[in-house]
Design a protein around this motif. Structure first.
Motif, PDB file in Angstrom:
ATOM      1  N   ILE A  58      -2.994   0.513   0.515  1.00 15.90           N
ATOM      2  CA  ILE A  58      -1.885   0.064  -0.315  1.00 15.90           C
ATOM      3  C   ILE A  58      -0.774   1.110  -0.347  1.00 15.90           C
ATOM      4  O   ILE A  58      -1.028   2.290  -0.579  1.00 15.90           O
ATOM      5  N   ASP A  59       0.431   0.637  -0.127  1.00 13.36           N
ATOM      6  CA  ASP A  59       1.620   1.465  -0.321  1.00 13.36           C
ATOM      7  C   ASP A  59       1.886   1.545  -1.817  1.00 13.36           C
ATOM      8  O   ASP A  59       1.884   0.532  -2.510  1.00 13.36           O
ATOM      9  N   ILE A  60       2.088   2.719  -2.314  1.00 14.06           N
ATOM     10  CA  ILE A  60       2.299   2.894  -3.746  1.00 14.06           C
ATOM     11  C   ILE A  60       3.738   2.571  -4.139  1.00 14.06           C
ATOM     12  O   ILE A  60       4.003   2.135  -5.249  1.00 14.06           O
ATOM     13  N   GLY A  61       4.697   2.764  -3.230  1.00 11.89           N
ATOM     14  CA  GLY A  61       6.108   2.613  -3.563  1.00 11.89           C
ATOM     15  C   GLY A  61       6.738   1.374  -2.984  1.00 11.89           C
ATOM     16  O   GLY A  61       7.641   1.469  -2.161  1.00 11.89           O
ATOM     17  N   MET A  62       6.263   0.220  -3.397  1.00  4.48           N
ATOM     18  CA  MET A  62       6.867  -1.014  -2.921  1.00  4.48           C
ATOM     19  C   MET A  62       8.160  -1.267  -3.678  1.00  4.48           C
ATOM     20  O   MET A  62       8.302  -0.862  -4.816  1.00  4.48           O
ATOM     21  N   ASP A  63       9.100  -1.930  -3.040  1.00  6.02           N
ATOM     22  CA  ASP A  63      10.452  -2.095  -3.573  1.00  6.02           C
ATOM     23  C   ASP A  63      10.530  -3.128  -4.677  1.00  6.02           C
ATOM     24  O   ASP A  63      10.911  -4.269  -4.457  1.00  6.02           O
ATOM     25  N   TYR A  64      10.192  -2.749  -5.858  1.00  9.31           N
ATOM     26  CA  TYR A  64      10.354  -3.619  -7.013  1.00  9.31           C
ATOM     27  C   TYR A  64      11.230  -2.911  -8.026  1.00  9.31           C
ATOM     28  O   TYR A  64      11.121  -1.711  -8.221  1.00  9.31           O
ATOM     29  N   SER A  98       1.226   6.454   1.450  1.00 10.32           N
ATOM     30  CA  SER A  98       2.557   6.497   0.856  1.00 10.32           C
ATOM     31  C   SER A  98       3.363   7.677   1.359  1.00 10.32           C
ATOM     32  O   SER A  98       2.805   8.679   1.803  1.00 10.32           O
ATOM     33  N   ILE A  99       4.673   7.537   1.247  1.00 10.49           N
ATOM     34  CA  ILE A  99       5.553   8.674   1.528  1.00 10.49           C
ATOM     35  C   ILE A  99       5.746   9.526   0.278  1.00 10.49           C
ATOM     36  O   ILE A  99       6.254  10.623   0.340  1.00 10.49           O
ATOM     37  N   ASN A 122      -0.770  10.924   2.740  1.00 12.63           N
ATOM     38  CA  ASN A 122       0.686  10.945   2.766  1.00 12.63           C
ATOM     39  C   ASN A 122       1.139  10.547   4.161  1.00 12.63           C
ATOM     40  O   ASN A 122       0.806  11.204   5.140  1.00 12.63           O
ATOM     41  N   ARG A 123       1.881   9.455   4.232  1.00 15.25           N
ATOM     42  CA  ARG A 123       2.327   8.924   5.525  1.00 15.25           C
ATOM     43  C   ARG A 123       3.227   9.905   6.254  1.00 15.25           C
ATOM     44  O   ARG A 123       3.222   9.960   7.481  1.00 15.25           O
TER      45      ARG A 123
END
Length: 142
Positions: A58-64, A98-99, A122-123
């Motif tokens: 899971i990406d932690i920083g999705m654009d919401y 995630s980045i 960390n990506r």
């Protein structure tokens, strides 16, 4: 099966391709990847297929919303907390890919990064996936 949730498929396309090719080559259903752009999109699939899921990435920083990870209502942090609170998903490991640095969001996770069921990669530091692929192998071979 590996469930990927990331709002930027192009970012993880190489990772998805890697697992799809590996799945086809060795016919190990645990490596079969499925991708969703949002946690909301994944919820019904997860509910219907929980017994087939071996791992979440899971990406932690999705654009919401406004981009503040810790104030989102349906972002990665909140979804991970929801997954880990669900009896049916407590046994399924999660890799946060995630980045964002871990210290940016770790205090909002209700579960510690413990190297048993919740992991972090960390990506940016893992450009060649030198950490991700061995970690997935380790998790799936437990």
């Amino acid at each position: 099966m590996i469930v990927f949730i990331d709002d930027e498929k192009w970012v993880i396309k190489g990772i998805l391709d890697y697992f799809e090719n590996r799945y086809k080559k060795i016919n190990d259903s645990r490596l079969n990847p499925i991708h969703f752009f949002t946690a909301v999109d994944a919820e019904e699939y997860i509910d219907d297929n929980i017994s087939d899921i071996n791992l979440f990435i899971i990406d932690i920083g999705m654009d919401y919303g406004d981009g503040d990870l810790n104030k989102e209502t349906s972002g990665g942090v909140q979804f991970i907390n929801k997954l880990k609170d669900t009896i049916a998903t407590k046994h399924i490991p999660i890799i946060i890919l995630s980045i964002h640095n871990l210290n940016y969001f770790e205090s909002d996770l209700e579960y510690p990064i413990d190297n048993k069921s919740l992991f972090y990669v960390n990506r940016n530091d893992d450009a060649n996936n030198d950490l991700l692929y061995p970690l997935v192998d380790k998790i799936l071979n437990k």
